[in-house]
Design a protein around this motif. Structure first.
Motif, PDB file in Angstrom:
ATOM      1  N   UNK A 106       0.786  -1.242   0.078  1.00 24.94           N
ATOM      2  CA  UNK A 106      -0.011   0.115   0.092  1.00 24.94           C
ATOM      3  C   UNK A 106       0.745   1.068   0.065  1.00 24.94           C
ATOM      4  N   UNK A 107       2.239   1.236   0.205  1.00 29.70           N
ATOM      5  CA  UNK A 107       3.114   2.228   0.270  1.00 29.70           C
ATOM      6  C   UNK A 107       2.798   3.057   1.728  1.00 29.70           C
ATOM      7  N   UNK A 108       2.643   2.501   2.429  1.00 31.08           N
ATOM      8  CA  UNK A 108       2.395   3.071   3.776  1.00 31.08           C
ATOM      9  C   UNK A 108       3.293   2.432   5.001  1.00 31.08           C
ATOM     10  N   UNK A 109       3.548   2.833   6.121  1.00 28.80           N
ATOM     11  CA  UNK A 109       4.436   2.500   7.106  1.00 28.80           C
ATOM     12  C   UNK A 109       3.542   1.329   7.991  1.00 28.80           C
ATOM     13  N   UNK A 110       3.978   0.208   8.282  1.00 32.69           N
ATOM     14  CA  UNK A 110       3.577  -0.844   9.171  1.00 32.69           C
ATOM     15  C   UNK A 110       2.522  -0.323  10.510  1.00 32.69           C
ATOM     16  N   UNK A 111       2.822   1.037  10.841  1.00 37.60           N
ATOM     17  CA  UNK A 111       2.306   1.453  11.865  1.00 37.60           C
ATOM     18  C   UNK A 111       0.792   2.191  11.471  1.00 37.60           C
ATOM     19  N   UNK A 112       0.998   2.584  10.248  1.00 38.73           N
ATOM     20  CA  UNK A 112      -0.343   3.154   9.374  1.00 38.73           C
ATOM     21  C   UNK A 112      -1.286   2.000   9.169  1.00 38.73           C
ATOM     22  N   UNK A 113      -0.708   0.777   8.525  1.00 42.31           N
ATOM     23  CA  UNK A 113      -1.513  -0.272   8.374  1.00 42.31           C
ATOM     24  C   UNK A 113      -2.123  -0.849   9.428  1.00 42.31           C
ATOM     25  N   UNK A 114      -1.277  -0.848  10.682  1.00 41.62           N
ATOM     26  CA  UNK A 114      -2.009  -1.322  12.042  1.00 41.62           C
ATOM     27  C   UNK A 114      -3.046  -0.619  12.301  1.00 41.62           C
ATOM     28  N   UNK A 115      -2.895   0.891  12.343  1.00 38.91           N
ATOM     29  CA  UNK A 115      -4.088   1.671  12.737  1.00 38.91           C
ATOM     30  C   UNK A 115      -5.234   1.644  11.828  1.00 38.91           C
ATOM     31  N   UNK A 116      -4.990   1.593  10.583  1.00 37.21           N
ATOM     32  CA  UNK A 116      -6.282   1.170   9.809  1.00 37.21           C
ATOM     33  C   UNK A 116      -6.811   0.007  10.197  1.00 37.21           C
ATOM     34  N   UNK A 117      -6.249  -1.188  10.461  1.00 37.98           N
ATOM     35  CA  UNK A 117      -6.753  -2.473  10.931  1.00 37.98           C
ATOM     36  C   UNK A 117      -7.451  -2.458  12.203  1.00 37.98           C
ATOM     37  N   UNK A 118      -6.639  -1.473  13.032  1.00 40.13           N
ATOM     38  CA  UNK A 118      -7.518  -1.518  14.356  1.00 40.13           C
ATOM     39  C   UNK A 118      -8.528  -0.707  14.247  1.00 40.13           C
ATOM     40  N   UNK A 119      -8.795   0.116  13.440  1.00 38.11           N
ATOM     41  CA  UNK A 119      -9.930   1.103  13.310  1.00 38.11           C
ATOM     42  C   UNK A 119     -11.192   0.363  12.494  1.00 38.11           C
ATOM     43  N   UNK A 120     -10.902  -0.881  11.848  1.00 46.95           N
ATOM     44  CA  UNK A 120     -11.794  -1.533  11.352  1.00 46.95           C
ATOM     45  C   UNK A 120     -11.858  -1.278   9.787  1.00 46.95           C
TER      46      UNK A 120
END
Length: 132
Positions: free
Chosen positions: A13-27
């Motif tokens: 997706x071209x983002x950091x793993x932290x961003x991907x985790x936040x998106x997953x945590x937010x559903x």
């Protein structure tokens, strides 16, 4: 079905793993646990989410642009000179004046005008302009 770890999804997706985790945590994107207990995203879900992102559905006001160019100079457009084919754009970024030569078509597609925010991105000897 192919599945991806958070880190693999972030890279795609071209983002950091932290961003991907936040998106997953937010559903924003569904995850599940694999046999090893890692959170993974099913390939079909990741594909659908990547299409949503490409359409501008990040849900973040100041979402980063996706570029390999790291030397960014946010500033204000101070001059736009249009020729028949080429154009020259000047940006004042703090004490720095940056000038970029690009196609007229690119200037028109970006809608660059004097007074608007833009970011000059410098890689080697090239200056790239991103609309803010």
């Amino acid at each position: 079905m192919q599945s991806y770890t958070i880190g693999q999804a972030a890279r795609l997706l071209g983002v950091s793993p932290d961003t991907a985790r936040r998106w997953a945590d937010a559903g924003r994107v569904a995850t599940r646990r694999d046999e090893g207990g890692r959170r993974v995203i099913d390939g079909k879900d990741l594909a659908a989410f990547s299409v949503e992102l490409a359409r501008g559905g990040t849900g973040e006001d100041d979402a980063p642009s996706y570029t390999s160019v790291r030397n960014a100079f946010p500033g204000i457009v101070t001059a736009v000179k249009l020729g028949d084919v080429a154009a020259q754009v000047e940006i004042q970024a703090g004490p720095h004046r940056l000038v970029s030569l690009l196609t007229r078509e690119a200037v028109e597609e970006l809608g660059l005008e004097v007074g608007m925010e833009a970011t000059a991105r410098v890689k080697s000897t090239n200056v790239h302009i991103d609309r803010a």
